[in-house]
Scaffold this motif. Structure first.
Motif, mmCIF file in Angstrom:
data_model
loop_
_atom_site.group_PDB
_atom_site.id
_atom_site.type_symbol
_atom_site.label_atom_id
_atom_site.label_comp_id
_atom_site.label_asym_id
_atom_site.label_seq_id
_atom_site.Cartn_x
_atom_site.Cartn_y
_atom_site.Cartn_z
ATOM 1 N N ALA A 1 0.828 -1.205 0.000
ATOM 2 C CA ALA A 1 0.000 0.000 0.000
ATOM 3 C C ALA A 1 0.865 1.259 0.000
ATOM 4 C CB ALA A 1 -0.905 0.002 1.224
ATOM 5 N N TRP A 2 0.237 2.355 -0.414
ATOM 6 C CA TRP A 2 0.842 3.682 -0.368
ATOM 7 C C TRP A 2 -0.009 4.544 0.548
ATOM 8 C CZ3 TRP A 2 5.468 4.750 -2.491
ATOM 9 C CH2 TRP A 2 5.990 3.781 -3.352
ATOM 10 N N PHE A 3 0.615 5.477 1.234
ATOM 11 C CA PHE A 3 -0.071 6.267 2.242
ATOM 12 C C PHE A 3 0.143 7.751 1.988
ATOM 13 C CE2 PHE A 3 1.049 2.186 3.880
ATOM 14 C CZ PHE A 3 -0.095 1.767 4.546
ATOM 15 N N VAL A 4 -0.885 8.539 2.309
ATOM 16 C CA VAL A 4 -0.788 9.995 2.216
ATOM 17 C C VAL A 4 -1.082 10.567 3.595
ATOM 18 C CG1 VAL A 4 -1.721 12.098 1.182
ATOM 19 C CG2 VAL A 4 -1.489 10.030 -0.216
ATOM 20 N N SER B 1 5.656 5.092 1.282
ATOM 21 C CA SER B 1 5.514 3.643 1.112
ATOM 22 C C SER B 1 5.201 3.036 2.483
ATOM 23 C CB SER B 1 6.815 3.035 0.581
ATOM 24 O OG SER B 1 7.837 3.132 1.569
ATOM 25 N N TYR B 2 4.920 1.754 2.519
ATOM 26 C CA TYR B 2 4.635 1.067 3.781
ATOM 27 C C TYR B 2 5.775 1.257 4.783
ATOM 28 C CZ TYR B 2 4.178 -2.759 7.106
ATOM 29 O OH TYR B 2 4.119 -3.502 8.253
ATOM 30 N N ILE C 1 5.751 3.324 8.432
ATOM 31 C CA ILE C 1 6.091 2.645 9.683
ATOM 32 C C ILE C 1 7.202 3.405 10.398
ATOM 33 C CG2 ILE C 1 7.126 0.544 10.663
ATOM 34 C CD1 ILE C 1 4.181 0.221 9.930
ATOM 35 N N ASP C 2 8.234 3.764 9.659
ATOM 36 C CA ASP C 2 9.354 4.514 10.244
ATOM 37 C C ASP C 2 8.890 5.860 10.798
ATOM 38 O OD1 ASP C 2 11.008 2.413 9.525
ATOM 39 O OD2 ASP C 2 11.802 3.416 7.739
ATOM 40 N N LEU C 3 8.004 6.529 10.081
ATOM 41 C CA LEU C 3 7.484 7.810 10.537
ATOM 42 C C LEU C 3 6.667 7.647 11.820
ATOM 43 C CD1 LEU C 3 7.079 10.839 10.095
ATOM 44 C CD2 LEU C 3 5.140 10.264 8.606
ATOM 45 N N ALA C 4 5.825 6.627 11.871
ATOM 46 C CA ALA C 4 5.020 6.375 13.077
ATOM 47 C C ALA C 4 5.911 6.089 14.283
ATOM 48 C CB ALA C 4 4.058 5.220 12.830
ATOM 49 N N LYS C 5 6.975 5.319 14.084
ATOM 50 C CA LYS C 5 7.907 5.034 15.179
ATOM 51 C C LYS C 5 8.589 6.305 15.667
ATOM 52 C CE LYS C 5 8.963 0.263 13.913
ATOM 53 N NZ LYS C 5 9.999 -0.643 13.376
ATOM 54 N N LYS C 6 8.973 7.161 14.735
ATOM 55 C CA LYS C 6 9.621 8.417 15.086
ATOM 56 C C LYS C 6 8.677 9.302 15.899
ATOM 57 C CE LYS C 6 11.668 12.515 13.016
ATOM 58 N NZ LYS C 6 11.926 13.243 11.778
#
Length: 63
Positions: A6-9, A45-46, A50-55
């Protein structure tokens, strides 16, 4: 649609309720780009989302 493909905005002018990270998911990058052109935001990207949410979680835990 599989999550890892998936792609996310995020950061569009549309904000879903109760989201830690306001985001919309799309099955193709082209659909994400079309949405982003209309409503703004950044495409991830997926793995990037994920990396952004962790940050974001780490930053919130520091407060």
């Amino acid at each position: 649609m599989t999550l890892k493909k998936a792609w996310f905005v995020t950061g569009s002018v549309i904000s879903p309720a109760r989201a830690m990270l306001p985001e919309f998911s799309f099955s193709s990058k082209e659909d994400a780009e079309s949405f982003s052109k209309l409503y703004g935001g950044h495409i991830f990207s997926y793995q990037e989302i994920i990396d952004l949410a962790k940050k974001i979680r780490k930053e919130r835990e520091k407060k």
